[in-house]
Design a protein around this motif. Structure first.
Motif, PDB file in Angstrom:
ATOM      1  N   ALA A   1      -5.742  -1.014  -4.785  1.00  0.00           N
ATOM      2  CA  ALA A   1      -5.732  -2.437  -4.431  1.00  0.00           C
ATOM      3  C   ALA A   1      -4.317  -2.783  -3.990  1.00  0.00           C
ATOM      4  CB  ALA A   1      -6.163  -3.300  -5.612  1.00  0.00           C
TER       5      ALA A   1
ATOM      6  N   LYS B   1     -19.585  -6.898  -3.171  1.00  0.00           N
ATOM      7  CA  LYS B   1     -18.345  -7.439  -2.604  1.00  0.00           C
ATOM      8  C   LYS B   1     -18.419  -8.956  -2.446  1.00  0.00           C
ATOM      9  CE  LYS B   1     -18.084  -4.493   0.912  1.00  0.00           C
ATOM     10  NZ  LYS B   1     -17.548  -3.839   2.118  1.00  0.00           N
TER      11      LYS B   1
ATOM     12  N   LYS C   1       0.839  -1.210   0.000  1.00  0.00           N
ATOM     13  CA  LYS C   1       0.000   0.000   0.000  1.00  0.00           C
ATOM     14  C   LYS C   1       0.867   1.250   0.000  1.00  0.00           C
ATOM     15  CE  LYS C   1      -3.533   2.465   2.694  1.00  0.00           C
ATOM     16  NZ  LYS C   1      -4.181   3.056   1.527  1.00  0.00           N
TER      17      LYS C   1
ATOM     18  N   ARG D   1     -15.780 -11.736  -3.916  1.00  0.00           N
ATOM     19  CA  ARG D   1     -15.104 -12.697  -3.022  1.00  0.00           C
ATOM     20  C   ARG D   1     -15.317 -14.132  -3.509  1.00  0.00           C
ATOM     21  NH1 ARG D   1     -16.968 -10.765   1.091  1.00  0.00           N
ATOM     22  NH2 ARG D   1     -15.174  -9.573   1.805  1.00  0.00           N
TER      23      ARG D   1
ATOM     24  N   THR E   1     -14.212  -1.030   2.398  1.00  0.00           N
ATOM     25  CA  THR E   1     -13.119  -1.644   1.630  1.00  0.00           C
ATOM     26  C   THR E   1     -13.316  -3.154   1.531  1.00  0.00           C
ATOM     27  OG1 THR E   1     -11.563   0.081   2.272  1.00  0.00           O
ATOM     28  CG2 THR E   1     -10.608  -1.995   1.546  1.00  0.00           C
TER      29      THR E   1
ATOM     30  N   SER F   1     -13.529   3.729   4.718  1.00  0.00           N
ATOM     31  CA  SER F   1     -12.661   2.549   4.824  1.00  0.00           C
ATOM     32  C   SER F   1     -13.433   1.310   5.266  1.00  0.00           C
ATOM     33  CB  SER F   1     -11.513   2.817   5.795  1.00  0.00           C
ATOM     34  OG  SER F   1     -12.035   3.194   7.062  1.00  0.00           O
TER      35      SER F   1
ATOM     36  N   ASP G   1      -3.847 -10.080   3.575  1.00  0.00           N
ATOM     37  CA  ASP G   1      -5.206  -9.850   3.067  1.00  0.00           C
ATOM     38  C   ASP G   1      -5.144  -8.984   1.813  1.00  0.00           C
ATOM     39  OD1 ASP G   1      -6.519 -11.263   5.003  1.00  0.00           O
ATOM     40  OD2 ASP G   1      -6.994  -9.526   6.249  1.00  0.00           O
TER      41      ASP G   1
ATOM     42  N   GLU H   1     -12.175  -6.940   1.310  1.00  0.00           N
ATOM     43  CA  GLU H   1     -11.043  -7.610   1.942  1.00  0.00           C
ATOM     44  C   GLU H   1     -11.237  -9.120   1.883  1.00  0.00           C
ATOM     45  OE1 GLU H   1      -9.208  -7.237   6.370  1.00  0.00           O
ATOM     46  OE2 GLU H   1      -9.853  -5.357   5.440  1.00  0.00           O
TER      47      GLU H   1
ATOM     48  N   ARG I   1      -6.829  -6.228  -0.339  1.00  0.00           N
ATOM     49  CA  ARG I   1      -7.806  -5.157  -0.126  1.00  0.00           C
ATOM     50  C   ARG I   1      -8.028  -4.389  -1.426  1.00  0.00           C
ATOM     51  NH1 ARG I   1      -6.037  -2.731   5.836  1.00  0.00           N
ATOM     52  NH2 ARG I   1      -6.209  -4.730   6.940  1.00  0.00           N
TER      53      ARG I   1
ATOM     54  N   GLU J   1     -10.242  -0.924  -2.653  1.00  0.00           N
ATOM     55  CA  GLU J   1     -11.112   0.168  -2.225  1.00  0.00           C
ATOM     56  C   GLU J   1     -11.630   0.953  -3.420  1.00  0.00           C
ATOM     57  OE1 GLU J   1      -8.138   3.437  -0.809  1.00  0.00           O
ATOM     58  OE2 GLU J   1      -7.958   1.817   0.644  1.00  0.00           O
TER      59      GLU J   1
END
Length: 449
Positions: free
Chosen positions: A245, A297, A239, A301, A264, A261, A251, A266, A253, A255
């Protein structure tokens, strides 16, 4: 009535002819080679005039506009005659985009674009969106525009397709990476190839999105030079400021710009179905594209954990006498092979060779010396490979002139616990019809062991 001539009667050419006919053009299709029976039948059924095994100049040079197959180079005499008289020459993608208002997610890069395109399409399908898959994969974009009514398209775009695009606009553009490739088509100038890839951004507005790998020095330097209108959505492993990303504490992440946040996305890296650093980037790019078009999301996933990968890209074939065989025939450039070698966890017998496109093998030299125990060169002319690796590697080297011979040699020299990796670095056209033909032959001969 406008006259459209289509050069090349493969999937994209016939699709273009079908759409042009629907839109009221006078159409003529010309192919210098033999047309596959299914395409010949399709055009006959629809009364589309065509010719094969020749280009009749009198029927081509009178075109108002020409759609050219991406495989036909600019240096072709007929293309040069058309250019000299000022006839516009465009790609199938440019032509088809005039007749659809669907949102277009467009993906390019030297490596990883097929996997990322297929994964993005998989996510959007899982969400239940009305989406088509086209470009370098799937069915012809023009054919789908003519006969389907999709709300979204996920398009894999090669530099050759982008070269023929002018007014086209991507809602979401993705550049995964840029490393030297196809330099034989770009006067052996890397900048020409870079410029070609960046055509994916032309005509984008502040409402559009541009997703890119922020650790690619070529991409970063080029972005700094350009006035890019689209929203920038960079991704990287670590990051940094502005990253959309990244990985934190094992993990992944992702966004969305401007969201709190708490929103986001994850998920644990170990739950991704595609493992390896290069696939992490592909997952980040696809996940970002999905978030831009507001896929839930939970769908992202589930998709990232279930997607099964792409044929001929680090594809497991079989284990024979405790030796694993991996088909990475899609690795038609040096950087693709670098990614494949990087992901190897065991000593490796590496199969290289084919039609060299101006390759520089120094990029894979350290990984060859670290991971490779034997080299097999598969091609009509292996002199450049033999010369380079005899100077830069201590590996025993073998030569094969057919896939059958290559697999037999691999079987004889590979030791228990090793991996035989077909990751050729080169185009396939010296011995095979395509990289798919090369990969399937590899799999067939391995299964016969």
């Amino acid at each position: 009535m406008s006259r459209l001539v289509v050069l090349g009667a493969g999937e994209s050419g016939v699709g273009t002819a079908i759409l042009a006919l629907k839109e009221g053009y006078e159409v003529f299709v010309s192919d210098k080679g033999t047309i596959k029976p299914q395409y010949r039948d399709e055009m006959t059924r629809r009364n589309i005039p065509f010719e094969e095994e020749q280009h009749t100049e009198s029927l081509i040079l009178n075109a108002d506009e020409v759609v050219k197959s991406p495989g036909i180079p600019e240096t072709a005499p007929l293309v040069q005659k058309l250019r000299a008289q000022g006839t516009p020459i465009i790609s199938e993608i440019e032509f088809a985009s005039r007749y659809t208002n669907a949102k277009k997610i467009c993906i390019t890069g030297s490596n990883g674009k097929t996997t990322t395109t297929m994964l993005t399409y998989f996510i959007l399908k899982k969400e239940g969106l009305n989406v088509g898959l086209a470009g370098n994969v799937g069915k012809s974009f023009a054919w789908q525009v003519a006969e389907c009514n999709f709300d979204y398209y996920v398009l894999e775009l090669s530099s050759f397709q982008l070269d023929g695009m002018y007014d086209f606009r991507a809602d979401v553009s993705v550049i995964l990476n840029i490393t030297p490739d196809h330099l034989d088509r770009y006067d052996y100038k890397f900048q020409n190839y870079i410029d070609s890839k960046f055509r994916i951004l032309q005509n984008q507005t502040p409402e559009d999105a541009f997703i890119f790998w922020n650790d690619d020095p070529v991409l970063r330097a080029e972005i700094e030079k350009r006035d890019i209108k689209a929203q920038l959505l960079p991704f990287a492993i670590e990051k940094k400021e502005g990253e959309r990303a990244y990985v934190v504490d094992k993990d992944l992440r992702i966004e969305r710009q401007g969201e709190p946040s708490a929103e986001t996305f994850e998920m644990p890296v170990e739950e991704l179905s595609l493992q390896g650093t290069h696939n992490m980037y592909n997952s980040m790019a696809a996940g970002l594209a999905a978030r831009v078009v507001e896929v839930k999301k939970e769908t992202i996933r589930r998709s990232l954990s279930e997607f099964e990968g792409v044929e001929h890209r680090l594809e497991y074939v079989a284990t024979v006498r405790d030796v694993r065989y991996i088909n990475d025939s899609k690795a038609t450039n040096v950087n693709s092979c670098w990614y494949a070698l990087q992901s190897m966890k065991t000593p490796t017998v590496l199969i290289l060779g084919g039609k060299d496109k101006g390759n520089d093998y120094t990029e894979i030299e350290p990984l060859v010396n670290e991971k490779v125990t034997k080299l097999i060169f598969l091609g009509v002319d292996n002199e450049k490979l033999r010369k380079f690796f005899s100077e830069h590697s201590k590996c025993p080297m073998y030569e094969a002139k057919s896939m059958e011979e290559c697999v037999r040699i691999a079987y004889e020299i590979a030791e228990k616990g090793e991996t035989v990796l077909l990751s050729p670095c080169c185009a396939s056209f010296d011995l095979f019809k395509s990289y798919e033909d090369r990969g399937r032959q590899f799999k067939d001969y391995v299964h016969k062991l």
